[in-house]
Write an enzyme that holds these catalytic residues in place. Sequence first.
Site, short mmCIF file in Angstrom:
data_model
loop_
_atom_site.label_atom_id
_atom_site.label_comp_id
_atom_site.label_asym_id
_atom_site.label_seq_id
_atom_site.Cartn_x
_atom_site.Cartn_y
_atom_site.Cartn_z
N CYS A 94 0.82 -1.20 0.00
CA CYS A 94 0.00 0.00 0.00
C CYS A 94 0.86 1.26 0.00
O CYS A 94 0.62 2.19 -0.78
CB CYS A 94 -0.93 -0.02 1.20
SG CYS A 94 -2.08 1.37 1.25
N CYS A 191 -7.23 -3.01 6.75
CA CYS A 191 -8.40 -2.19 6.47
C CYS A 191 -9.43 -2.91 5.62
O CYS A 191 -10.63 -2.62 5.71
CB CYS A 191 -7.98 -0.89 5.80
SG CYS A 191 -7.09 -1.11 4.24
#
Length: 361
Positions: A94, A191
């Site tokens: 990410c 997440c």
Amino acid sequence: MSGGVDSSVAAARLCDAGYDVIGVTLHLWDYPDDRSERGRCCAPEDQHDARRAADHLGIPHYTFDRRELFRAHVVDPFVDAYLEGETPSPCVACNRSVKMRELFPLAERLGASFVATGHYARTEIGEDGRGRLYRGKDRVKDQSYFLHMLREDELRRLVLPLGDATKEEVRAEAHARRIPRADKGESQELCFVPSGGYGAFVENRAGRERVRPGPIVDERGRTVGQHEGVHRFTIGQRKGIGVALGRPAFVVGIDAESGAVRLGGEDALLATGALLEAGAWSFDVTFPLEADVRVRARHEGERATIERVVDPDEGEVLVARFRTPVKAVSPGQVAVAYDGDRVYGGALIKAAIHGSAGGAA
């Protein structure tokens, strides 16, 4: 700005320092509307919290939709890695392919000279005018591992206001500044993975036709059980294996092609080295390199020599050879090299090496 305490305090400190600050939030993932995913990085309320913090500080705030990029560079590779019997590091992916790679072009669009985040890490510009990355002061919260791939030109433009702070200091400062949601908890989960766990998430995203069930075998190769998919196992796993051997047993090998999950004793987890991809390294790194190598985010590190070798199957690769064997070196994780607090760079782990002969497994 993620909507959390760290990025909000980082923005506040930049305002105090006289910078013209612009708050930016990346919309990366969609979540249920039942508030079941609170307490996660990039959870549903985070965009709202980031806007509230920006309003409190009197700075403009923008949200940019990067959901497709996040899916392509983080979620899909995460699923693929587990199906291949690897243990991915999605937070590295990410930062490498979404957050940091997007923030610098966005800074250009917004007319900003620098990019700042709430990471607990430090940058320094040396006498030669070149940027280098270092650990944060707070060793527990240090996030330099996740930024190891940044180029020298990016490090020169990166500002990390929390690098010399501890989490306790930042939390207290948030309360003192009356920043909205100053009592917001830490993100504890990935997440994008629901509370049901990685296994169910991978199956739902991949479909049952891609799941690879197979045998669970012991040290002698005897089948001692069956499993529903290699994606439900990681190297070093002890709980949730689904069989009882009457002695401590760990997952020591995963063969995605055959679907076999191999068990063994704790000693079988010890690796003398790791086979690495080319990776991303600081401009001043040469090989062979002597460094402290962390093979996962929570690993303290082990002294190693990293050198370039020619593999008959892979061509030119990097090999890290540890001074003392390291437990549970897992393909898919990232090896990051340090000299004290200085970050040299890192590379994806392709395989663990067991034994003095250096054979990968």
